[in-house]
Design a protein around this motif. Structure first.
Motif, short mmCIF file in Angstrom:
data_model
loop_
_atom_site.label_atom_id
_atom_site.label_comp_id
_atom_site.label_asym_id
_atom_site.label_seq_id
_atom_site.Cartn_x
_atom_site.Cartn_y
_atom_site.Cartn_z
N TYR A 20 56.53 43.64 48.59
CA TYR A 20 56.79 42.20 48.51
C TYR A 20 56.77 41.52 49.88
O TYR A 20 56.50 40.33 49.99
CB TYR A 20 58.12 41.93 47.81
N TYR A 21 57.07 42.24 50.92
CA TYR A 21 57.15 41.68 52.28
C TYR A 21 55.77 41.46 52.92
O TYR A 21 55.67 40.79 53.94
CB TYR A 21 57.97 42.61 53.17
N ASP A 22 54.72 42.04 52.34
CA ASP A 22 53.38 41.96 52.92
C ASP A 22 52.79 40.57 52.71
O ASP A 22 52.58 40.16 51.58
CB ASP A 22 52.48 43.01 52.28
N PRO A 23 52.50 39.83 53.78
CA PRO A 23 51.96 38.47 53.63
C PRO A 23 50.54 38.46 53.03
O PRO A 23 50.09 37.43 52.56
CB PRO A 23 51.95 37.91 55.05
N ARG A 24 49.89 39.61 53.02
CA ARG A 24 48.53 39.69 52.46
C ARG A 24 48.53 40.02 50.97
O ARG A 24 47.48 40.13 50.36
CB ARG A 24 47.71 40.73 53.21
N LEU A 25 49.69 40.16 50.37
CA LEU A 25 49.81 40.47 48.95
C LEU A 25 49.23 39.31 48.14
O LEU A 25 49.69 38.18 48.24
CB LEU A 25 51.28 40.68 48.61
N ASP A 26 48.20 39.60 47.36
CA ASP A 26 47.55 38.54 46.60
C ASP A 26 47.21 39.00 45.19
O ASP A 26 47.36 40.16 44.83
CB ASP A 26 46.31 38.03 47.32
N ASN A 27 46.76 38.04 44.38
CA ASN A 27 46.45 38.32 42.98
C ASN A 27 45.33 39.34 42.83
O ASN A 27 45.37 40.15 41.90
CB ASN A 27 46.09 37.03 42.25
N ALA A 28 44.36 39.30 43.70
CA ALA A 28 43.25 40.25 43.60
C ALA A 28 43.75 41.69 43.77
O ALA A 28 43.35 42.59 43.01
CB ALA A 28 42.19 39.93 44.64
N THR A 29 44.62 41.90 44.73
CA THR A 29 45.19 43.23 44.96
C THR A 29 46.01 43.69 43.76
O THR A 29 45.91 44.84 43.33
CB THR A 29 46.07 43.23 46.22
N LEU A 30 46.80 42.78 43.22
CA LEU A 30 47.65 43.12 42.08
C LEU A 30 46.82 43.40 40.83
O LEU A 30 47.12 44.34 40.09
CB LEU A 30 48.66 42.00 41.84
N ALA A 31 45.80 42.61 40.60
CA ALA A 31 44.92 42.84 39.46
C ALA A 31 44.23 44.19 39.58
O ALA A 31 44.07 44.92 38.58
CB ALA A 31 43.89 41.71 39.35
N GLU A 32 43.86 44.53 40.79
CA GLU A 32 43.22 45.82 41.03
C GLU A 32 44.16 46.97 40.68
O GLU A 32 43.73 47.99 40.14
CB GLU A 32 42.82 45.89 42.51
N GLN A 33 45.44 46.81 40.97
CA GLN A 33 46.43 47.83 40.63
C GLN A 33 46.48 48.07 39.12
O GLN A 33 46.73 49.18 38.67
CB GLN A 33 47.83 47.41 41.12
N CYS A 34 46.25 47.01 38.36
CA CYS A 34 46.29 47.09 36.89
C CYS A 34 44.94 47.43 36.28
O CYS A 34 44.84 47.60 35.07
CB CYS A 34 46.78 45.77 36.31
N ARG A 35 43.92 47.42 37.12
CA ARG A 35 42.55 47.68 36.68
C ARG A 35 42.06 46.65 35.66
O ARG A 35 41.46 46.98 34.64
CB ARG A 35 42.39 49.09 36.12
N ILE A 36 42.38 45.38 35.95
CA ILE A 36 41.93 44.27 35.12
C ILE A 36 41.41 43.16 36.04
O ILE A 36 41.63 43.20 37.25
CB ILE A 36 43.06 43.72 34.20
N SER A 37 40.75 42.18 35.45
CA SER A 37 40.22 41.08 36.26
C SER A 37 41.37 40.21 36.77
O SER A 37 42.45 40.16 36.17
CB SER A 37 39.25 40.22 35.44
N GLU A 38 41.10 39.53 37.86
CA GLU A 38 42.12 38.65 38.44
C GLU A 38 42.48 37.51 37.48
O GLU A 38 43.64 37.14 37.35
CB GLU A 38 41.61 38.10 39.77
N VAL A 39 41.48 36.96 36.82
CA VAL A 39 41.73 35.86 35.88
C VAL A 39 42.64 36.32 34.74
O VAL A 39 43.62 35.66 34.40
CB VAL A 39 40.40 35.30 35.32
N TYR A 40 42.33 37.48 34.16
CA TYR A 40 43.15 38.00 33.06
C TYR A 40 44.54 38.36 33.57
O TYR A 40 45.54 38.12 32.89
CB TYR A 40 42.47 39.22 32.43
#
Length: 75
Positions: A20-40
């Protein structure tokens, strides 16, 4: 009743908790963790948690930042 998509979001929620402290944390990275598209990812995150991923991260950061102050104040 737990929405089935919440299981899909579990990897992102764990990743947020650890990074949570990482300023580069973004939706693309999180979506990648879930193996789904960023939009979804954004869509089901908002539906299941009632807030956007970025607002969720900001709220978590504020909560984590306030904990040490509360502990010091209580002592």
């Amino acid at each position: 009743l737990i929405p089935p998509t919440l299981n899909t979001l579990a990897p992102a929620l764990k990743y947020i908790e650890k990074n949570y402290y990482d300023p580069r944390l973004d939706n693309a990275t999180l979506a990648e963790q879930c193996r789904i598209s960023e939009v979804y990812f954004r869509k089901i995150f908002k539906e299941d948690l009632g807030t956007s991923p970025q607002k969720y991260i900001i709220k978590l950061r504020l909560q984590k930042a306030s904990v040490p102050h509360l502990q010091i104040y209580r002592e």
